[in-house]
Design a protein around this motif. Sequence first.
Motif, PDB file in Angstrom:
ATOM      1  N   ASP A 131       0.844  -1.190   0.000  1.00 18.74           N
ATOM      2  CA  ASP A 131       0.000   0.000   0.000  1.00 18.74           C
ATOM      3  C   ASP A 131       0.880   1.241   0.000  1.00 18.74           C
ATOM      4  O   ASP A 131       1.327   1.701   1.052  1.00 18.74           O
ATOM      5  N   VAL A 132       1.172   1.758  -1.176  1.00 17.58           N
ATOM      6  CA  VAL A 132       1.979   2.976  -1.311  1.00 17.58           C
ATOM      7  C   VAL A 132       1.026   4.130  -1.590  1.00 17.58           C
ATOM      8  O   VAL A 132       0.368   4.157  -2.638  1.00 17.58           O
ATOM      9  N   PRO A 133       0.884   5.093  -0.675  1.00 19.47           N
ATOM     10  CA  PRO A 133      -0.090   6.168  -0.869  1.00 19.47           C
ATOM     11  C   PRO A 133       0.287   7.113  -2.000  1.00 19.47           C
ATOM     12  O   PRO A 133       1.472   7.289  -2.324  1.00 19.47           O
ATOM     13  N   ASP A 134      -0.735   7.713  -2.611  1.00 22.80           N
ATOM     14  CA  ASP A 134      -0.516   8.738  -3.624  1.00 22.80           C
ATOM     15  C   ASP A 134       0.159   9.958  -2.990  1.00 22.80           C
ATOM     16  O   ASP A 134       0.053  10.188  -1.778  1.00 22.80           O
ATOM     17  N   VAL A 135       0.825  10.742  -3.828  1.00 20.21           N
ATOM     18  CA  VAL A 135       1.534  11.932  -3.353  1.00 20.21           C
ATOM     19  C   VAL A 135       1.097  13.130  -4.190  1.00 20.21           C
ATOM     20  O   VAL A 135       1.101  13.055  -5.422  1.00 20.21           O
ATOM     21  N   VAL A 136       0.705  14.214  -3.525  1.00 19.28           N
ATOM     22  CA  VAL A 136       0.395  15.478  -4.203  1.00 19.28           C
ATOM     23  C   VAL A 136       1.301  16.548  -3.605  1.00 19.28           C
ATOM     24  O   VAL A 136       1.241  16.815  -2.404  1.00 19.28           O
ATOM     25  N   VAL A 137       2.165  17.136  -4.436  1.00 18.46           N
ATOM     26  CA  VAL A 137       3.123  18.129  -3.946  1.00 18.46           C
ATOM     27  C   VAL A 137       2.580  19.533  -4.198  1.00 18.46           C
ATOM     28  O   VAL A 137       1.896  19.780  -5.189  1.00 18.46           O
ATOM     29  N   PRO A 138       2.860  20.473  -3.301  1.00 14.85           N
ATOM     30  CA  PRO A 138       2.310  21.832  -3.437  1.00 14.85           C
ATOM     31  C   PRO A 138       2.949  22.611  -4.569  1.00 14.85           C
ATOM     32  O   PRO A 138       4.059  22.298  -5.028  1.00 14.85           O
ATOM     33  N   THR A 139       2.242  23.635  -5.022  1.00 14.71           N
ATOM     34  CA  THR A 139       2.733  24.554  -6.050  1.00 14.71           C
ATOM     35  C   THR A 139       2.830  25.950  -5.461  1.00 14.71           C
ATOM     36  O   THR A 139       2.335  26.211  -4.360  1.00 14.71           O
ATOM     37  N   GLU A 140       3.458  26.858  -6.200  1.00 12.34           N
ATOM     38  CA  GLU A 140       3.503  28.256  -5.759  1.00 12.34           C
ATOM     39  C   GLU A 140       3.499  29.174  -6.974  1.00 12.34           C
ATOM     40  O   GLU A 140       4.000  28.816  -8.047  1.00 12.34           O
ATOM     41  N   LEU A 141       2.907  30.347  -6.799  1.00 14.53           N
ATOM     42  CA  LEU A 141       2.856  31.330  -7.880  1.00 14.53           C
ATOM     43  C   LEU A 141       4.147  32.133  -7.897  1.00 14.53           C
ATOM     44  O   LEU A 141       4.583  32.664  -6.865  1.00 14.53           O
ATOM     45  N   VAL A 142       4.779  32.242  -9.076  1.00 14.89           N
ATOM     46  CA  VAL A 142       5.980  33.049  -9.259  1.00 14.89           C
ATOM     47  C   VAL A 142       5.574  34.250 -10.118  1.00 14.89           C
ATOM     48  O   VAL A 142       5.250  34.091 -11.298  1.00 14.89           O
ATOM     49  N   VAL A 143       5.598  35.417  -9.533  1.00 12.84           N
ATOM     50  CA  VAL A 143       5.109  36.610 -10.223  1.00 12.84           C
ATOM     51  C   VAL A 143       6.264  37.306 -10.948  1.00 12.84           C
ATOM     52  O   VAL A 143       7.286  37.636 -10.347  1.00 12.84           O
ATOM     53  N   ARG A 144       6.072  37.511 -12.266  1.00  6.23           N
ATOM     54  CA  ARG A 144       7.042  38.239 -13.081  1.00  6.23           C
ATOM     55  C   ARG A 144       6.317  39.313 -13.892  1.00  6.23           C
ATOM     56  O   ARG A 144       5.165  39.630 -13.614  1.00  6.23           O
ATOM     57  N   GLU A 145       6.976  39.819 -14.931  1.00  3.75           N
ATOM     58  CA  GLU A 145       6.479  41.016 -15.609  1.00  3.75           C
ATOM     59  C   GLU A 145       5.254  40.799 -16.476  1.00  3.75           C
ATOM     60  O   GLU A 145       4.599  41.760 -16.896  1.00  3.75           O
ATOM     61  N   SER A 146       4.868  39.549 -16.777  1.00  4.18           N
ATOM     62  CA  SER A 146       3.735  39.339 -17.673  1.00  4.18           C
ATOM     63  C   SER A 146       2.389  39.629 -17.031  1.00  4.18           C
ATOM     64  O   SER A 146       1.369  39.651 -17.690  1.00  4.18           O
ATOM     65  N   THR A 147       2.393  39.881 -15.706  1.00  8.64           N
ATOM     66  CA  THR A 147       1.148  40.288 -15.039  1.00  8.64           C
ATOM     67  C   THR A 147       1.347  41.594 -14.273  1.00  8.64           C
ATOM     68  O   THR A 147       0.513  42.001 -13.502  1.00  8.64           O
TER      69      THR A 147
END
Length: 338
Positions: A322-338
Motif C-alpha cells: 500500500d503505497v499512498p498517492d503523493v500530491v506536492v504543493p505549487t507556488e505562484l511566481v510573479v514576473r512582468e507578464s502580469t
Amino acid sequence: MPSRRAPTLESVAARAGVSRATAGRVLSGYARVSETARQAVLTAAAELSYVPNQAARSLVTRRSGSVALVVVEPVERFFSDTYFPLVLSGAQAQLAEREVQLVLVVLSSQRERERFERYARNGHVDGALFVSVHGDDPLPQDLRDAGLPVVLSGRPYRDGGTVPFASADNVGGAQTAAEHLVERGCRRIVTVTGPQDMSVSHDRLAGFRAGLRAHGRRWNAGLAETGDFTVDGGRSATETLLARWPDLDGVFAANDLMAAGALQALAAAGRCVPGDVRVVGFDDAPPAAAATPPLTTVRQPVPTIGRELARMVLALVDGEEDVPDVVVPTELVVREST
C-alpha cells in the motif's frame, strides 16, 4: 606469485558478523535490514573491495537492477518539452542512491508499446514510472495486474484503478493563477487548456473555474480553448480566443509552452503584455524567466515529483503493498507578464 582470490559474499558476511542472507540483502538494496547490520556489511565490503556479481545477484534476487521511465508521447515532444528531462533528473537521482539503473523508454507507436510490454513482462525491469499517459490507456494497469510495480506521474484519467500516482497540486495551482489575474484587475479572463484526454488538463481547468467562482465571476465554456501543451498549440488557441473575445485582458495557459505561444499571438495582434493583457503559465519551466516579457507562472517542483515516483516504485519493488498517492504543493511566481 599466486593471484589473490576475489572476495566473496561469504567473506563479506564473515567479516561483518552476519549471515550470508543478510549480507546479500544489504548489497542488493533491500530496505528491511537493521541499520547496524547494514553499516557492518557496507564497511566489510569496502574493506575487502568486494564487487557484487550483477548476473549472479539477479539470479538470486530475481531482480534486474533497473527501472523504466516510460514517456507516452512522440519522440519530438519528449525533446521539446523541458518537463520530461526534469522528471527524469529527479527519478535518476533517487534511483542512483540505491544503485538502480534508469531505463528511458519513449512510446510513440503501437509497435513500441507492444515491444515494451513484452520486455517488461519478461522481467527485464523491476518496475516502471509512467509519464504523460493519455485517456484510459490500459498498459500501466495491465502491467500492474501482471505483478510489475508501476506508478503514474499525474492522477489517473479514470477512477477505479490500483496504480498509485504522484502529482503537483494542479487544481490549487490553477485556482491561484485565476485569482491572481482577477486581483490584477482583469475583467475578461480566458484559458488555454491542455489535451482533454489527460487528467492534468481537467484538473487545471477545474482550478481555473474555481478561481473565477471565488471572486463571483460567471463561467462560460467559451472562455476556454483546447491546446496541446506546445507553443504552436498555445498560439493557435489564443488566436481563436482573441477572435471570440476581442476584449479579453487575462490569459491563463495550462503550461508555459502554451503561454509562450499566447505571448506570440498577442504580440502579432498588437496587444501589449501586461499593458493590455496579463498572462500566467504553469510549470515554471526554465524558459519562463527568459520569455518576453518574463512569464508569471505556477511553479511545480518537477524534479521532486520525479524523486517521489522513484521512491514509490522502489517501495513497491521492496514488497510494500500500500503505497499512498503523493500530491506536492505549487507556488505562484510573479514576473512582468502580469
